[in-house]
Design a protein around this motif. Structure first.
Motif, PDB file in Angstrom:
ATOM      1  N   GLU A  85       0.820  -1.212   0.000  1.00 15.78           N
ATOM      2  CA  GLU A  85       0.000   0.000   0.000  1.00 15.78           C
ATOM      3  C   GLU A  85       0.854   1.263   0.000  1.00 15.78           C
ATOM      4  O   GLU A  85       0.375   2.342  -0.347  1.00 15.78           O
ATOM      5  N   SER A  86       2.126   1.134   0.384  1.00 14.09           N
ATOM      6  CA  SER A  86       2.968   2.331   0.466  1.00 14.09           C
ATOM      7  C   SER A  86       4.029   2.405  -0.628  1.00 14.09           C
ATOM      8  O   SER A  86       4.661   3.448  -0.808  1.00 14.09           O
ATOM      9  N   GLY A  87       4.255   1.312  -1.359  1.00 10.20           N
ATOM     10  CA  GLY A  87       5.265   1.354  -2.415  1.00 10.20           C
ATOM     11  C   GLY A  87       5.739  -0.030  -2.802  1.00 10.20           C
ATOM     12  O   GLY A  87       5.049  -1.034  -2.577  1.00 10.20           O
ATOM     13  N   ILE A  88       6.938  -0.100  -3.366  1.00  5.83           N
ATOM     14  CA  ILE A  88       7.478  -1.387  -3.779  1.00  5.83           C
ATOM     15  C   ILE A  88       8.787  -1.668  -3.038  1.00  5.83           C
ATOM     16  O   ILE A  88       9.445  -0.743  -2.543  1.00  5.83           O
ATOM     17  N   PHE A  89       9.136  -2.944  -2.982  1.00 10.93           N
ATOM     18  CA  PHE A  89      10.384  -3.333  -2.333  1.00 10.93           C
ATOM     19  C   PHE A  89      10.974  -4.536  -3.047  1.00 10.93           C
ATOM     20  O   PHE A  89      10.256  -5.361  -3.620  1.00 10.93           O
ATOM     21  N   ASN A  90      12.285  -4.610  -3.017  1.00 11.62           N
ATOM     22  CA  ASN A  90      13.014  -5.712  -3.628  1.00 11.62           C
ATOM     23  C   ASN A  90      12.956  -6.926  -2.704  1.00 11.62           C
ATOM     24  O   ASN A  90      13.088  -6.801  -1.491  1.00 11.62           O
ATOM     25  N   PHE A  91      12.748  -8.109  -3.275  1.00  9.67           N
ATOM     26  CA  PHE A  91      12.794  -9.327  -2.481  1.00  9.67           C
ATOM     27  C   PHE A  91      14.231  -9.744  -2.189  1.00  9.67           C
ATOM     28  O   PHE A  91      14.481 -10.461  -1.228  1.00  9.67           O
ATOM     29  N   GLU A  92      15.163  -9.313  -3.034  1.00  8.42           N
ATOM     30  CA  GLU A  92      16.504  -9.884  -3.031  1.00  8.42           C
ATOM     31  C   GLU A  92      17.570  -8.898  -2.573  1.00  8.42           C
ATOM     32  O   GLU A  92      17.340  -7.694  -2.496  1.00  8.42           O
ATOM     33  N   GLY A  93      18.758  -9.459  -2.355  1.00  8.14           N
ATOM     34  CA  GLY A  93      19.907  -8.640  -1.998  1.00  8.14           C
ATOM     35  C   GLY A  93      20.989  -8.692  -3.041  1.00  8.14           C
ATOM     36  O   GLY A  93      22.122  -8.265  -2.795  1.00  8.14           O
ATOM     37  N   GLY A  94      20.663  -9.210  -4.231  1.00 10.28           N
ATOM     38  CA  GLY A  94      21.679  -9.345  -5.268  1.00 10.28           C
ATOM     39  C   GLY A  94      21.084  -9.440  -6.654  1.00 10.28           C
ATOM     40  O   GLY A  94      19.874  -9.288  -6.839  1.00 10.28           O
ATOM     41  N   CYS A  95      21.947  -9.692  -7.614  1.00 10.18           N
ATOM     42  CA  CYS A  95      21.558  -9.822  -9.011  1.00 10.18           C
ATOM     43  C   CYS A  95      22.081 -11.146  -9.560  1.00 10.18           C
ATOM     44  O   CYS A  95      23.187 -11.568  -9.215  1.00 10.18           O
ATOM     45  N   TYR A  96      21.281 -11.756 -10.402  1.00  9.61           N
ATOM     46  CA  TYR A  96      21.614 -13.048 -11.011  1.00  9.61           C
ATOM     47  C   TYR A  96      21.463 -12.867 -12.513  1.00  9.61           C
ATOM     48  O   TYR A  96      20.419 -13.124 -13.089  1.00  9.61           O
TER      49      TYR A  96
END
Length: 533
Positions: free
Chosen positions: A265-276
Motif C-alpha cells: 500500500e505504500s510502495g514497492i520493495f526488492n525481495f533480493e539482496g543481489g543480481c543473477y
C-alpha cells in the motif's frame, strides 16, 4: 584454516534435530566461503577475483521436477497443473528424514538471511548447504542481516539444498532423482540431485508468490525496477530477450532491483539482496555495470577460461548458453539501499514482437493492462533457441508463469486494483520489429525505445494526441520527442497495409486462443481487455 564466525550459543541445526559428525560452518563471510570452495575444489578464481563454479548436470531449473506439498493449506489455493505439481505430505516427511541421514556425516554451511527489503513483509531464512559456493550464492542473492540483527534472528522458512542427495523415484514419490519441493505448511524447501543454485532463489520467490498475495494482499512481481531523482518509481516486466535488464539500467536512475519485487500500500520493495544476470557474450561496452560487478565475492556459473589465462571467455557456450553471474546488489554503483521505493507511477510491459504488429509504445487502460499482464507476450526468433527457424509466439502468465502458485487471475486482479487506486500508467513497449515481420522488417532502434520510455517517465506523453489501435484497442501516441512520428504507427511502416492487417488479425487470434485457459477464472473487467478482432 582460520575462521571468524559469529559467536553464538545457538545450535544452528537444533531445529532439524540433526547432529553431524562433519564440521558446521555458520554464517561465514564471503572470503571464508571462497577459501572453502577452492580448498574443496568446487571452483577456481578468475582474473578479476570472482569465483568460477559449475552447477553439474543441470545448468538451469528443472520445472517438471518442482513440487508443492498438497495439504489443507494448499489444496484449494494453489493452481495445480504442469507448473504446480502436487506432492504427498507423508512422502515429504519421509524424504526429509532420508536427507537428514545423508547430512549426518558431511560438512555443512549454514546461513541466516532474509527475503524482502520491507521489514513488514520480510521472510527470515535458514539455509543449509553442502557446497560452500552455494552458501556464497545465498549470501549474494538474499538480503544480509547485520550482526545486531543476527543476535536475535529467528527463521521462519528453511532451505535444505544437497546436490549429492538423489531421491529414489520408485519409493520417494518424485519423477526423477532430482527434485525441488515446497512445503508451505512446514515452511521448508527441499532441493536434491541438482547443483543449479537458481533453484534456491526461485524456490523462495515461489513461496513469496503464495504468501504475499494470498495472505497479505501484497502483489508479488517478476520484474525489474528503478527510481529517478524526483522519486518517481518505474517497473519493467518482460521475458528473456525483450530488453528488461538493458532498459531498466539507467545511469540517471537508481536501481531498486533486477528481478523480484513486491507492491504494498505504500510502495514497492526488492525481495533480493543481489543480481543473477546472464553473461553470455557479455562485454564491458554492452553491460558495464555487470562487467564491473564480476569481482571478488561474485560468482560466475558454467563459464570457461580463455586459453592459458584466468580471463573468463564470455563467448564460450560449451557448457550452456545459460551462463550467469551472482553478486550482491551493492556491487552496482547506483543501487538503492535499502531497496524500497514509493508507489510506481509508470509500468512498462516489454515485448519483442517479431510479427511487427504491436506499436512501439501504447498506453493501456485497466482492463487491457490486466489482460496483457496475464498474457505475458513476446516472440522468439531464429537463433535464440535451438530448433527455432521462424518467429515463435511465447506467452508466460504474469511474465513469470513458472513461479506462480496461485491462478494468474488472482495476481492480475490485484494488479488492476493497485493500478486503478494509485492511477499508475501502464505502457506496452515493443522492442521487436517494425516495417514488417522478422525477416522483412527491421528491429526497433534502441535509441527510439529509450526516448519513448524517457518521454513516458517525464510526463511528456500526458497531453499528446492518441489514437485507438483498430484491433488491440490500446491508445497509441501520435507524437513523441526524439522519435519520428511515422514510427509510432506500425501499420504505416509496412509496404502493404493489407498485409499488416492480416498479420494483426492472426496475432490477435493467438492472444485469444492463449487466453481460453484463463477465461473460467477471469472477470468481465479482465475479458474486456481482449483484442477486438
Amino acid at each position: 584454516m582460520q575462521e571468524q564466525v559469529l559467536e553464538t550459543q545457538i545450535d544452528p541445526l537444533s531445529f532439524l534435530d540433526l547432529k553431524t559428525s562433519g564440521k558446521v560452518h555458520y554464517n561465514l563471510p564471503p572470503a571464508a566461503l571462497v577459501e572453502h570452495a577452492l580448498a574443496r575444489k568446487e571452483g577456481f578464481l578468475t582474473s578479476t577475483g570472482a569465483l568460477m563454479a559449475d552447477t553439474g548436470k543441470f545448468t538451469g531449473r528443472s520445472p517438471k521436477d518442482r513440487y508443492i506439498v498438497l495439504d489443507e493449506k494448499t489444496k484449494d489455493a494453489v493452481w495445480w497443473g504442469d507448473i504446480n505439481i502436487p506432492f504427498d505430505s507423508d512422502k515429504f516427511d519421509a524424504l526429509l528424514e532420508k536427507m537428514k541421514v545423508f547430512l549426518q556425516d558431511r560438512d555443512l554451511f549454514i546461513r541466516d538471511a532474509y527475503a524482502g527489503a520491507d521489514p513488514n513483509h520480510r521472510l527470515n531464512l535458514k539455509i543449509v548447504n553442502t557446497w560452500a559456493w552455494h552458501n556464497l550464492f545465498c549470501n549474494n542473492m538474499f538480503l544480509r542481516p547485520s550482526n545486531q540483527e543476527l543476535e536475535n534472528f529467528e527463521h521462519d522458512f528453511t532451505i535444505i539444498c544437497a546436490p549429492g542427495f538423489e531421491a529414489n523415484p520408485e519409493t520417494d514419490g518424485t519423477k526423477n532423482p532430482n527434485f525441488a519441493i515446497l512445503n508451505l505448511s512446514k515452511r521448508m524447501i527441499l532441493i536434491g540431485g541438482t547443483g543449479y543454485a537458481g533453484e534456491m532463489k526461485k524456490g523462495i520467490f515461489s513461496v513469496l508468490n503464495f504468501l504475499l498475495p494470498h495472505e497479505k494482499q501484497v502483489l508479488s512481481m517478476h520484474c525489474s525496477a528503478n527510481v529517478g531523482k524526483d522519486q518517481d518509481t518505474a517497473i519493467f516486466f518482460g521475458l528473456s530477450g525483450t530488453g528488461k535488464t538493458t532498459l531498466s539500467a539507467d545511469p540517471n536512475r537508481s536501481l531498486i532491483g533486477d528481478d523480484e519485487h513486491g507492491w504494498t500500500e505504500s510502495g514497492i520493495f526488492n525481495f533480493e539482496g543481489g543480481c543473477y544476470a546472464k553473461v553470455i557474450d557479455l562485454t564491458r561496452e554492452k553491460e558495464p555495470e555487470i562487467w564491473d560487478a564480476i569481482r571478488f565475492g561474485a560468482i560466475v556459473e558454467n563459464t570457461r577460461f580463455k586459453p592459458d589465462s584466468r580471463d573468463v571467455d564470455f563467448e564460450n557456450k560449451s557448457v550452456t548458453e545459460n551462463t550467469r553471474t551472482a553478486y550482491p546488489i551493492d556491487f552496482i554503483p547506483n543501487a538503492l539501499n535499502p531497496s524500497i521505493s514509493g508507489i510506481p507511477q509508470n509500468i512498462f510491459f516489454l515485448t519483442a514482437d517479431a510479427f511487427g504488429v504491436i506499436p512501439p509504445i501504447s498506453k493501456l487502460n485497466k482492463s487491457q493492462a490486466m489482460y496483457h499482464f496475464i498474457s505475458g507476450y513476446t516472440a522468439k526468433v531464429a537463433g535464440t533457441e535451438m530448433g527455432i527457424t521462424e518467429p515463435k509466439l511465447t506467452f508466460s502468465a504474469c511474465f513469470g508463469a513458472a513461479f506462480l502458485p496461485l491462478h494468474p487471475t488472482e495476481y492480475a486482479t490485484l494488479f488492476g486494483e493497485k493500478m486503478e487506486k494509485h492511477e499508475t500508467n501502464v505502457w506496452l513497449i515493443n522492442t521487436g520489429w517494425t516495417g514488417g515481420a522478422y525477416g522483412t522488417g527491421s528491429r526497433m532502434k534502441l535509441s527510439y525505445t529509450r526516448a519513448m520510455i524517457t518521454a513516458a517517465l517525464e510526463g511528456k506523453l500526458d497531453k499528446v494526441e492518441y489514437k485507438s489501435h483498430p484491433i488491440f484497442g490500446f491508445q497509441v501516441p501520435q507524437t513523441c520527442p526524439n522519435v519520428p512520428s511515422e514510427v509510432l504507427n506500425p501499420r504505416n511502416t509496412w509496404a502493404n497495409t493489407e498485409d499488416y492487417d492480416r498479420q494483426a488479425t492472426v496475432l490477435a487470434k493467438a492472444f485469444r486462443d492463449n487466453f481460453k485457459r484463463f477465461e473460467d477464472f477471469a472477470t468481465a473487467d479482465i475479458l474486456e481487455g481482449s483484442p477486438l478482432g
